[in-house]
Design a protein around this motif. Structure first.
Motif, mmCIF file in Angstrom:
data_model
loop_
_atom_site.group_PDB
_atom_site.id
_atom_site.type_symbol
_atom_site.label_atom_id
_atom_site.label_comp_id
_atom_site.label_asym_id
_atom_site.label_seq_id
_atom_site.Cartn_x
_atom_site.Cartn_y
_atom_site.Cartn_z
ATOM 1 N N ARG B 482 1.624 5.880 -1.682
ATOM 2 C CA ARG B 482 0.377 6.023 -1.560
ATOM 3 C C ARG B 482 -0.590 5.965 -2.933
ATOM 4 O O ARG B 482 -1.428 5.328 -3.177
ATOM 5 C CB ARG B 482 -0.022 7.344 -0.723
ATOM 6 C CG ARG B 482 0.122 7.076 0.885
ATOM 7 C CD ARG B 482 -0.533 8.229 1.587
ATOM 8 N NE ARG B 482 0.356 9.270 1.490
ATOM 9 C CZ ARG B 482 1.285 9.779 2.283
ATOM 10 N NH1 ARG B 482 1.675 8.927 3.295
ATOM 11 N NH2 ARG B 482 1.852 10.867 1.971
ATOM 12 N N VAL B 483 0.123 6.870 -3.891
ATOM 13 C CA VAL B 483 -0.547 6.851 -5.219
ATOM 14 C C VAL B 483 -0.331 5.460 -5.752
ATOM 15 O O VAL B 483 -1.339 5.218 -6.333
ATOM 16 C CB VAL B 483 0.464 8.018 -6.067
ATOM 17 C CG1 VAL B 483 -0.029 7.803 -7.581
ATOM 18 C CG2 VAL B 483 0.344 9.330 -5.740
ATOM 19 N N LEU B 488 -3.247 0.509 -7.737
ATOM 20 C CA LEU B 488 -3.411 -0.799 -7.467
ATOM 21 C C LEU B 488 -4.672 -1.378 -6.989
ATOM 22 O O LEU B 488 -5.300 -2.400 -7.130
ATOM 23 C CB LEU B 488 -2.249 -1.482 -6.962
ATOM 24 C CG LEU B 488 -0.991 -1.396 -7.602
ATOM 25 C CD1 LEU B 488 0.260 -1.984 -6.945
ATOM 26 C CD2 LEU B 488 -0.950 -1.958 -8.861
ATOM 27 N N ALA B 489 -5.213 -0.437 -5.921
ATOM 28 C CA ALA B 489 -6.645 -1.040 -5.264
ATOM 29 C C ALA B 489 -7.619 -0.437 -6.369
ATOM 30 O O ALA B 489 -8.539 -1.560 -6.288
ATOM 31 C CB ALA B 489 -6.721 -0.026 -4.196
ATOM 32 N N ALA B 507 -5.250 -3.893 -2.537
ATOM 33 C CA ALA B 507 -4.525 -3.867 -3.744
ATOM 34 C C ALA B 507 -3.929 -4.980 -4.224
ATOM 35 O O ALA B 507 -3.428 -5.617 -3.430
ATOM 36 C CB ALA B 507 -3.527 -2.621 -3.505
ATOM 37 N N GLY B 508 -3.629 -5.219 -5.509
ATOM 38 C CA GLY B 508 -2.812 -6.195 -6.008
ATOM 39 C C GLY B 508 -2.541 -6.149 -7.331
ATOM 40 O O GLY B 508 -3.239 -5.188 -8.232
ATOM 41 N N GLY B 529 -3.568 -5.971 2.057
ATOM 42 C CA GLY B 529 -4.756 -5.209 2.299
ATOM 43 C C GLY B 529 -4.676 -5.152 4.037
ATOM 44 O O GLY B 529 -3.863 -5.653 4.633
ATOM 45 N N PRO B 530 -5.700 -4.504 4.490
ATOM 46 C CA PRO B 530 -6.463 -3.426 3.988
ATOM 47 C C PRO B 530 -5.524 -2.294 3.529
ATOM 48 O O PRO B 530 -4.278 -2.065 4.190
ATOM 49 C CB PRO B 530 -7.268 -2.836 5.181
ATOM 50 C CG PRO B 530 -7.182 -3.963 5.965
ATOM 51 C CD PRO B 530 -6.000 -4.520 5.909
ATOM 52 N N VAL B 531 -5.785 -1.668 2.311
ATOM 53 C CA VAL B 531 -4.966 -0.768 1.707
ATOM 54 C C VAL B 531 -4.450 0.514 2.772
ATOM 55 O O VAL B 531 -3.494 0.720 2.793
ATOM 56 C CB VAL B 531 -5.607 -0.141 0.530
ATOM 57 C CG1 VAL B 531 -4.711 1.105 0.084
ATOM 58 C CG2 VAL B 531 -5.613 -1.301 -0.506
#
Lengths: 170, 584
Positions: B482-483, B488-489, B507-508, B529-531
């Motif tokens: 999650r962190v 990245l998001a 995120a990427g 996505g979606p994150v």
């Protein structure tokens, strides 16, 4: 004495011959019976032979029919494969896009989509090309019992079957 | 004998004589009539024939049941010399319908069957359906006609001896769509590349030759033809088409040599699309050597390369998971780091000053990540994580020729401390895009890695067997995932290339890998996505782009275009709408 004894012997012999003649069939009867038995055997053999030929002929006819149907099935499998391919070409993504564009459609952008909740709609289902492997298959026989049981089985079933359906019993 | 019985004897005698005569008559008629001829033909082959059971190769469908690879009929046309009655008729028909040389066919058909080794003379092995149907119709009309006419030599027309045999040939109705995924079957029957080669054992069926009695009583002895299994792939035809369209456009603008876009469902590892450039149109005549002249691979998704900075996701995930850093851990970038006598520098050669782990990732600083790997993680922990992410092991996807990549672990021969530093930012390590997707799926998927797969189900003997998704382990905790996702998001949000798709949190990470002994690069991007509820994970690899060497300029825009199309094709509403719908 000797003459008397000889007469007695002759009487006995004549009686024996008479009795024998009385209880023995005439030669022509024997001959007739022999011929009758022989003809009866021949008749039975002919009947059995006819039955065998008849059954064998029917089996051969059915065998030929199976062979013919199998060839037909093979030919149809080829046809199906060909037609499935042709259909796939006609409905390919490129063709569908061409047709859609010719009808005035265009790809939609993310900002043009209106999302409407549909209760109970769980999205596109997975494609099912055959019965799922875990589905329970019916055990009901495909072939009617009339084609598989012997007449003894049929008789036993009739004897054991209730006279009236259970529902009709008082 | 009594005279009254004489009539009975005579009657019976006549009856049996009649029966006997009837049997004899029937025997003679069977032997000499048409049935006798047929029986004679069967006898000629000693009552048996050699039957080739030609199984149909299994069809390949996309996830919605659209046919991607199927079969079509192709015909073999041959002459059976023993049965030829009029060679001229055969030569006329074949030359007219198939366009073959009349004199050559006439010469072949006129051969004496007693003087040749093989009486079965093959004329053409690949006669299309339309021509074969025309030829068969001509043959039927000639053979059944009461007066078929005569050839110049005075003999009646006859096409007896002309043998037209159907067989299956592979067809690809979608042309070049997903050609790099499917692979193909060569004319000689050899399957090459992709699913065709990778799952040949399922698709091929069982071809065999068997001796079968012509006796109709043994009609059921003919064994059943075991056709190949049909396959349903996880590929979505619409997504695949959109990816190829986007890739083709970006290949032109970036000037890349080869390109790849893979879209995977990070929840279960299903590959939804896998676009490659170049592609072959499998429906027509093609030559693989011409299309792929000088190219590195037929399908880049299973090919290994140095991924560059996308690998920093792995390094940072390992560091966060082992607790040696947090997103806010400070680092002062001096622009150089000495490792084992070598100097590590940033992509621009500059010194970026005070940073945090988040900005290290945002600016993709090699020096920072090399410091994390060498000073914080250490070689043992770093390579333990590399093993946990299963680099160096193929994913086992159902595609042929998958590379397992090359990882020099710290206990391998030829490993040097500098490898730890360079590996941390994706150099000196060979991975495949599918391995990267598998590893990064752990970040998107609460720490659990999924196994990429392209086979959704197998249909065999009227039963459909679904493939169960496989998890490939949990290299990092859900908290770390999650962190990392949030990190990245936030990086993607802060970049200018995200302006194209408002409303979707994705995120990427970009990755620019230098190519050894060349000024060119491999530009990559991995994003999802979606994150908060990942539905797609995208991997992009452009080989040797010429418009710009940087992934942020050539690969990231591809991601933007892909997401714009995916959210529509996959019915993914903007985050706000989605959360509102969920709340209802």
């Amino acid at each position: 004495m000797d003459t008397m004894r000889s007469d007695q012997t002759n009487n006995i012999m004549e009686k024996a011959i008479r009795y024998t003649q009385a209880y023995t069939q005439a030669p022509w009867r024997k001959q007739l019976r022999g011929i009758g038995v022989f003809l009866a055997i021949v008749l039975v053999l002919v009947l059995l032979g006819s039955l065998f030929i008849s059954v064998t002929a029917r089996t051969a006819t059915l065998g030929r029919e199976i062979q013919r149907r199998r060839q037909e099935m093979e030919s149809l499998e080829y046809e199906i494969a060909q037609m499935r391919s042709e259909l796939a070409v006609l409905t390919s993504a490129a063709r569908m896009r061409e047709r859609a564009e010719a009808l005035g459609f265009r790809p939609v952008g993310p900002d043009e989509v209106l999302y409407v909740p549909v209760p109970g709609y769980a999205g596109k289902p997975d494609v099912a090309l055959a019965t799922p492997a875990r589905t329970v298959v019916s055990t009901r026989p495909v072939i009617s019992p009339a084609f598989t049981r012997s007449w003894v089985d049929w008789l036993a079933q009739q004897i054991n079957a209730p006279v009236l359906p259970l529902a009709d019993l008082p | 004998m009594n005279i009254r019985y004489a009539f009975r004897f005579i009657s019976m005698g006549v009856f049996f004589a009649f029966v006997g005569l009837a049997i004899v008559f029937r025997l003679v008629s069977l032997q000499s009539g048409a049935p006798g001829e047929r029986i004679g033909e069967v006898e000629k082959y000693d009552g048996v024939e050699l039957v080739t059971l030609d199984p149909a190769r299994g069809n390949i469908y996309d996830r919605d049941g659209h046919l991607l690879a199927g079969n079509q009929i192709i015909y073999e046309v041959a002459i059976e010399l023993n049965a030829v009655q009029n060679p001229t008729s055969i030569a006329l028909a074949v030359s007219n319908v198939l366009g073959m040389n009349f004199n050559e066919v006439l010469a072949l058909a006129s051969q004496d069957p007693e003087k040749v080794a093989n009486t079965h003379v093959l004329l053409d092995y690949f006669v299309p359906y339309e021509q074969a149907v025309k030829l068969q119709a001509l043959k039927d009309a000639t053979d059944e006609a009461e007066d078929p006419g005569k050839t110049a030599d005075g003999r009646p027309h006859s096409l007896r001896g002309l043998v037209i045999t159907p067989r299956y040939d592979r067809s690809y109705p979608e042309g070049s769509l997903a050609s790099n995924v499917l692979g193909f079957v060569r004319k000689d029957g050899i399957s090459v590349h992709g699913v065709e080669e990778g799952l040949h054992y399922l698709l091929s069926g069982v071809a065999r030759q068997t001796v079968v009695s012509a006796d109709p009583h043994r009609a059921l002895d003919l064994p059943e033809t075991l056709h190949g299994a049909d396959l349903v792939l996880t590929i979505d035809r619409e997504i695949q088409g959109a990816l190829e369209e986007i890739l083709d456009a970006h290949m032109k603008t970036s000037g890349a040599f080869q390109g790849l876009i893979v879209v995977m469902d990070p929840r279960n590892g299903e590959i939804l699309g896998m676009a490659n450039s170049p592609r072959m149109d499998l429906s027509g005549e093609w030559n693989i050597d011409e299309v792929f002249a000088g190219q590195r691979s037929y399908n880049m998704a299973v090919d290994g390369y140095e991924p560059g900075s996308v690998f920093k996701i792995i390094t940072m995930s390992a560091a966060l998971d082992s607790g040696v850093v947090t997103p806010d851990t400070p680092f002062t970038d001096t622009g150089a780091l000495q490792v084992d006598g070598w100097t590590i520098r940033n992509w621009d050669g500059g010194a970026w000053g005070p940073q945090t782990m988040t900005t290290c990732m945002q600016y993709s600083l090699n020096v920072c990540l090399a410091w994390v790997a060498t000073e914080k993680l250490g070689q043992t922990r770093f390579y333990d994580y590399v093993r946990a992410f299963q680099f160096g092991q193929p994913t086992g996807i159902e595609l042929a020729r998958e590379s397992s990549g090359v990882v020099r672990f710290d206990n391998s021969d030829g490993w040097y401390p500098i490898d730890l530093a360079t590996n941390s930012f994706g150099q000196g390590i060979i991975v495949t895009p599918l391995q990267m997707l598998r590893a990064v799926s752990a970040v998107a998927n609460e720490g659990r890695m999924v196994t990429p797969h392209i086979l959704k189900s197998v249909v065999s003997r009227d039963r459909q067997y679904d493939v169960t998704p496989q998890y490939a382990g949990q290299p990092i905790s859900a908290q770390t995932a999650r962190v990392m996702s949030d990190m990245l998001a936030s990086i993607v949000e802060s970049e200018s290339y995200t302006e194209m798709y408002p409303g979707y949190k994705v995120a990427g990470k970009t990755g620019t890998g230098t190519i050894y002994d060349s000024n060119l690069t491999n530009a990559s991007f991995v994003g999802w996505g979606p994150v908060d509820d990942p539905r797609f994970m995208v991997y992009i690899w452009l080989n040797k782009p010429t418009s710009s060497p940087w992934a942020s300029l050539v690969a990231a825009p591809v991601f933007v275009d892909v997401v714009e199309r995916l959210v529509v094709l996959m019915d993914i509403p903007p985050d706000e709408v989605r959360l509102q719908l969920k709340a209802k």
